[in-house]
Design an enzyme around this catalytic site. Structure first.
Site, PDB file in Angstrom:
ATOM      1  N   TYR A   2       0.847  -1.199   0.000  1.00  0.00           N
ATOM      2  CA  TYR A   2       0.000   0.000   0.000  1.00  0.00           C
ATOM      3  C   TYR A   2       0.880   1.246   0.000  1.00  0.00           C
ATOM      4  CZ  TYR A   2      -3.855   3.129   1.301  1.00  0.00           C
ATOM      5  OH  TYR A   2      -4.788   4.144   1.315  1.00  0.00           O
TER       6      TYR A   2
HETATM    7  N1  LIG Z   1      -9.987   5.966   4.518  1.00  0.00           N
HETATM    8  C1  LIG Z   1      -8.740   6.307   4.761  1.00  0.00           C
HETATM    9  O1  LIG Z   1      -8.308   6.408   5.914  1.00  0.00           O
HETATM   10  C2  LIG Z   1      -7.811   6.612   3.602  1.00  0.00           C
HETATM   11  C3  LIG Z   1      -6.585   7.211   3.881  1.00  0.00           C
HETATM   12  C4  LIG Z   1      -5.735   7.504   2.837  1.00  0.00           C
HETATM   13  C5  LIG Z   1      -6.088   7.203   1.520  1.00  0.00           C
HETATM   14  N2  LIG Z   1      -7.283   6.588   1.288  1.00  0.00           N
HETATM   15  C6  LIG Z   1      -7.607   6.293  -0.114  1.00  0.00           C
HETATM   16  O2  LIG Z   1      -8.846   6.901  -0.422  1.00  0.00           O
HETATM   17  C7  LIG Z   1      -9.431   6.229  -1.542  1.00  0.00           C
HETATM   18  C8  LIG Z   1     -10.886   5.983  -1.248  1.00  0.00           C
HETATM   19  O3  LIG Z   1     -10.993   5.045  -0.183  1.00  0.00           O
HETATM   20  P1  LIG Z   1     -12.081   5.189   0.965  1.00  0.00           P
HETATM   21  O4  LIG Z   1     -11.348   5.467   2.218  1.00  0.00           O
HETATM   22  O5  LIG Z   1     -13.158   6.081   0.562  1.00  0.00           O
HETATM   23  O6  LIG Z   1     -12.562   3.680   1.107  1.00  0.00           O
HETATM   24  P2  LIG Z   1     -13.834   2.921   0.479  1.00  0.00           P
HETATM   25  O7  LIG Z   1     -13.476   1.486   0.589  1.00  0.00           O
HETATM   26  O8  LIG Z   1     -15.091   3.406   1.089  1.00  0.00           O
HETATM   27  O9  LIG Z   1     -13.828   3.411  -1.022  1.00  0.00           O
HETATM   28  C9  LIG Z   1     -12.980   2.870  -2.017  1.00  0.00           C
HETATM   29  C10 LIG Z   1     -13.720   2.896  -3.306  1.00  0.00           C
HETATM   30  O10 LIG Z   1     -12.881   2.366  -4.339  1.00  0.00           O
HETATM   31  C11 LIG Z   1     -13.608   1.361  -4.985  1.00  0.00           C
HETATM   32  N3  LIG Z   1     -12.745   0.386  -5.615  1.00  0.00           N
HETATM   33  C12 LIG Z   1     -11.849  -0.457  -5.042  1.00  0.00           C
HETATM   34  N4  LIG Z   1     -11.288  -1.228  -5.985  1.00  0.00           N
HETATM   35  C13 LIG Z   1     -11.814  -0.842  -7.168  1.00  0.00           C
HETATM   36  C14 LIG Z   1     -11.651  -1.259  -8.506  1.00  0.00           C
HETATM   37  N5  LIG Z   1     -10.814  -2.265  -8.841  1.00  0.00           N
HETATM   38  N6  LIG Z   1     -12.349  -0.620  -9.486  1.00  0.00           N
HETATM   39  C15 LIG Z   1     -13.207   0.365  -9.183  1.00  0.00           C
HETATM   40  N7  LIG Z   1     -13.437   0.786  -7.938  1.00  0.00           N
HETATM   41  C16 LIG Z   1     -12.742   0.181  -6.936  1.00  0.00           C
HETATM   42  C17 LIG Z   1     -14.485   0.770  -3.904  1.00  0.00           C
HETATM   43  O11 LIG Z   1     -15.539  -0.009  -4.404  1.00  0.00           O
HETATM   44  C18 LIG Z   1     -14.965   2.041  -3.248  1.00  0.00           C
HETATM   45  O12 LIG Z   1     -15.982   2.660  -4.000  1.00  0.00           O
HETATM   46  C19 LIG Z   1      -8.588   4.989  -1.775  1.00  0.00           C
HETATM   47  O13 LIG Z   1      -7.692   5.229  -2.856  1.00  0.00           O
HETATM   48  C20 LIG Z   1      -7.813   4.842  -0.474  1.00  0.00           C
HETATM   49  O14 LIG Z   1      -6.600   4.167  -0.652  1.00  0.00           O
HETATM   50  C21 LIG Z   1      -8.157   6.303   2.281  1.00  0.00           C
END
Ligand SMILES: NC(=O)c1ccc[n+]([C@@H]2O[C@H](COP(=O)([O-])OP(=O)(O)OC[C@H]3O[C@@H](n4cnc5c(N)ncnc54)[C@H](O)[C@@H]3O)[C@@H](O)[C@H]2O)c1
Length: 256
Positions: A160
């Site tokens: 990651y």
């Molecule tokens: N939540 C946190 O603490 C955090 C921190 C830093 C970065 N992020 C990043 O933020 C972004 C959004 O994540 P989130 O926290 O909203 O979590 P989440 O799991 O709610 O959302 C992730 C989204 O990406 C989609 N997704 C995953 N794999 C996919 C694929 N192969 N094709 C299409 N869609 C796909 C999921 O279905 C979902 O809609 C991600 O890139 C994650 O790495 C999250």
């Protein structure tokens, strides 16, 4: 309903990972700020419900079921934006998922490959199709979702961390390559944000949230809307001389 003088008034924006968390929050923020939004993710029911919610408020929205690991599906999502709204001005490449909490030497190769495939190659694939559409529109703005794990190492999540550092590199490379052609490319680096992804981590490691709060000057978990607001600003013309930037939206986690 057109939203005059709003942050994204008149823009057409593609948002990936829009079925939940930060992406779903971005759909609501971007649309409320005047954008026509094209929502891309894998789960059709969530996308359809969100489009109904937005169009029910008189906002412009449609969806394209998309797995970002399929280049053909990404191409179709960009095409959906262009066919329906005539062009593409902005993209929030946000789909991603977290590593299992496994030490580097114990992690299976397929887990490593899968994370790189979604978090890095998926973003590259999106940009590959968005850029020609934006060039045809005379310019545009792309925001990629990195993470605090794209700026510093976070525990037991090597693939990651690698994928999110690589998103920073890809963002800078694209900003450098397309700035003169009117395309700005930036990244947001969220800290701990309330979403399905973080709920899954907390189910495995319930102690981790309190430890993250201890390490954060603003000791709390972000709401997904707080990340979406930063992405909306970076996509807007109000960020007109900002490119190649990585904006931490992390309550100060990375200053320590
Ligand atoms: N939540 C946190 O603490 C955090 C921190 C830093 C970065 N992020 C990043 O933020 C972004 C959004 O994540 P989130 O926290 O909203 O979590 P989440 O799991 O709610 O959302 C992730 C989204 O990406 C989609 N997704 C995953 N794999 C996919 C694929 N192969 N094709 C299409 N869609 C796909 C999921 O279905 C979902 O809609 C991600 O890139 C994650 O790495 C999250």
């Amino acid at each position: 309903m057109s939203v005059q003088n709003a942050l994204l008034s008149g823009k057409v924006a593609l948002i990936t990972g829009a079925s939940s968390g930060i992406g779903a929050a971005a759909a609501r923020v971007f649309a409320a700020e005047g954008a026509a939004v094209v929502l891309a993710a894998r789960r059709e029911q969530q996308l359809a419900d969100l489009v109904d919610e937005l169009t029910g408020k008189g906002l412009e929205a449609c969806y394209a079921v998309t797995d970002v690991t399929s280049d053909a599906e990404v191409a179709r999502a960009v095409q959906a934006a262009v066919s329906r709204y005539g062009r593409l001005d902005a993209a929030f490449n946000n789909a991603g998922y977290g590593a299992e909490q496994t030490p580097l030497h114990l992690m299976e190769q397929e887990v490593f490959d899968r994370i790189i495939d979604v978090n890095l190659r998926g973003v590259w694939s999106c940009m590959r199709h968005e850029i020609p559409a934006m060039l045809a529109a005379g310019g545009g703005a792309i925001v990629n979702t990195s993470s605090v794990a794209g700026l510093v190492a976070t525990p037991v999540a090597a693939p990651y961390v690698v994928s999110k550092h690589a998103v920073v590199g890809l963002t800078k490379a694209a900003a450098n390559e397309y700035g003169a052609q009117g395309i700005r490319v930036n990244a947001v680096a969220p800290g701990t944000t309330r979403s399905e992804m973080i709920e899954q981590w907390l189910a495995i490691r319930p102690d981790i949230e309190a430890r993250l709060h201890e390490a954060t000057p603003q000791p709390r978990t972000a709401a997904p809307e707080e990340i979406a607001e930063a992405a909306a600003w970076l996509c807007s013309d109000r960020a007109s001389f900002v490119t190649g930037a990585v904006l931490p939206v992390d309550g100060g986690y990375t200053v320590r």
